[in-house]
Design an enzyme around this catalytic site. Structure first.
Site, PDB file in Angstrom:
ATOM      1  N   TYR A  90       5.572   9.538  -0.150  1.00 19.59           N
ATOM      2  CA  TYR A  90       4.315   9.947  -0.724  1.00 19.59           C
ATOM      3  C   TYR A  90       4.563  10.333  -2.160  1.00 19.59           C
ATOM      4  O   TYR A  90       4.555  11.731  -2.290  1.00 19.59           O
ATOM      5  CB  TYR A  90       3.336  10.485  -0.142  1.00 19.59           C
ATOM      6  CG  TYR A  90       1.876  11.072  -0.756  1.00 19.59           C
ATOM      7  CD1 TYR A  90       1.520   9.965  -1.071  1.00 19.59           C
ATOM      8  CD2 TYR A  90       1.555  12.369  -0.370  1.00 19.59           C
ATOM      9  CE1 TYR A  90       0.136  10.212  -1.574  1.00 19.59           C
ATOM     10  CE2 TYR A  90       0.270  12.621  -0.953  1.00 19.59           C
ATOM     11  CZ  TYR A  90      -0.446  11.533  -1.650  1.00 19.59           C
ATOM     12  OH  TYR A  90      -1.705  11.876  -2.200  1.00 19.59           O
ATOM     13  N   ASP A 129       3.004   5.131  -0.130  1.00 19.55           N
ATOM     14  CA  ASP A 129       2.218   5.051  -1.465  1.00 19.55           C
ATOM     15  C   ASP A 129       2.984   5.828  -2.505  1.00 19.55           C
ATOM     16  O   ASP A 129       3.298   6.903  -2.720  1.00 19.55           O
ATOM     17  CB  ASP A 129       1.143   6.077  -1.101  1.00 19.55           C
ATOM     18  CG  ASP A 129       0.124   6.108  -2.235  1.00 19.55           C
ATOM     19  OD1 ASP A 129       0.429   5.618  -3.325  1.00 19.55           O
ATOM     20  OD2 ASP A 129      -0.903   7.066  -2.023  1.00 19.55           O
ATOM     21  N   HIS A 173      -7.138   3.319   0.752  1.00 22.08           N
ATOM     22  CA  HIS A 173      -5.985   2.429   0.743  1.00 22.08           C
ATOM     23  C   HIS A 173      -6.253   1.411   1.910  1.00 22.08           C
ATOM     24  O   HIS A 173      -6.835   1.796   2.844  1.00 22.08           O
ATOM     25  CB  HIS A 173      -4.717   3.219   0.782  1.00 22.08           C
ATOM     26  CG  HIS A 173      -4.326   4.002  -0.204  1.00 22.08           C
ATOM     27  ND1 HIS A 173      -3.193   3.896  -1.118  1.00 22.08           N
ATOM     28  CD2 HIS A 173      -4.794   5.368  -0.506  1.00 22.08           C
ATOM     29  CE1 HIS A 173      -3.156   4.605  -1.910  1.00 22.08           C
ATOM     30  NE2 HIS A 173      -4.059   5.811  -1.696  1.00 22.08           N
TER      31      HIS A 173
END
Length: 262
Positions: A107, A150, A253
């Site tokens: 992330y 991500d 998302h």
């Protein structure tokens, strides 16, 4: 051995426990990597996921922010984590399957609103994080590995709804794209999603600010699946589950899937 893997920024695993359960029930990936769990590890609803056939979890968490987790049907061992840029954030965790494949779940920091490290500390932290990823991949030269997460950067012109309008917007600025490309090149990583779907617009994130995200379709591809060259050719079946963005009280998302035949 064949396995299907998914990555999804869930934006609170406890708030959206039901959505995770729905994805696991309807799609049944062998492995689901979550980001932005926003939960201490001990408060992640593991019993719900275990009851659905996912008894294995490797996670790093913190209260209210960040957090990464790997849920798996398959046996998987903890392969550690790295605190890139010494931020003290739960932004990386790795797991190793019995076939020797290592899965890295990332992330990357979002970087704030201003693409200038002189006035925005968060943007500087993002660039430093990517630089340390690059240096680590260069030193380690990963093999038989998959990297998902991500990454908070949409690198290609067709990874955003308007290349021209987003050139000065955090997530698509040239300096971010350059830093991400350097990290990718340092590990020899192959962008599995784009290897499978090479042409045309492809998004995995749509802002909550849009009253009708689907019609406006002002998306960005922030969520990625990469693989090292030794296993990249085993990947196929890449897809973005756009419809999941339309579930009730969704994450902003959508999950990204890929299958590996090894």
């Amino acid at each position: 051995m064949s396995f299907t893997l998914a990555t999804w920024n869930i934006n609170s695993v406890r708030l959206r426990e039901g959505l995770v359960a729905r994805l696991l029930s309807e799609e049944g990936p062998d492995i689901l990597c979550l980001q932005e769990c926003k939960s201490p590890v001990e408060k992640i609803p593991t019993e719900t996921f275990a009851d659905l056939g996912y008894p294995h979890m490797i996670a790093r968490g913190q209260k209210g922010y960040n957090g990464v987790a790997i849920l798996s049907k398959l046996p998987i061992e903890d392969a550690g984590d790295k605190d890139f840029a010494a931020l003290g954030h739960a932004r990386h965790v790795a797991g190793r399957l019995e076939n020797g494949v290592t899965i890295h779940n990332f992330y990357v920091p979002a970087g704030g609103d201003k693409p200038d490290r002189e006035v925005n500390e968060k943007f500087g932290q993002k660039l430093d994080y990517l630089t340390e990823m690059r240096d680590w991949f260069h030193a380690e030269r990963p093999e038989k590995s998959v990297l998902v997460g991500d990454l908070n950067i949409a690198p290609r012109e067709d990874d955003v709804w308007s290349h021209k309008q987003l050139l000065k917007v955090v997530s698509h600025t040239p300096v971010e794209v350059e830093h991400l490309g350097a990290a990718q090149d340092a590990g020899g990583w192959v962008d599995v999603t784009r290897a499978d779907i090479p042409d045309g617009p492809l998004y995995s994130w749509w802002s909550y600010r849009s009253p009708d995200w689907d019609a406006a379709d002002k998306g960005r591809r922030l969520d990625h699946v990469w693989a090292t060259p030794d296993i990249a050719n085993a990947a196929h079946g890449s897809r973005v589950l756009r419809h999941v963005r339309g579930w009730e009280q969704p994450s902003d998302h959508a999950p990204v899937f890929a299958t590996f035949d090894l």
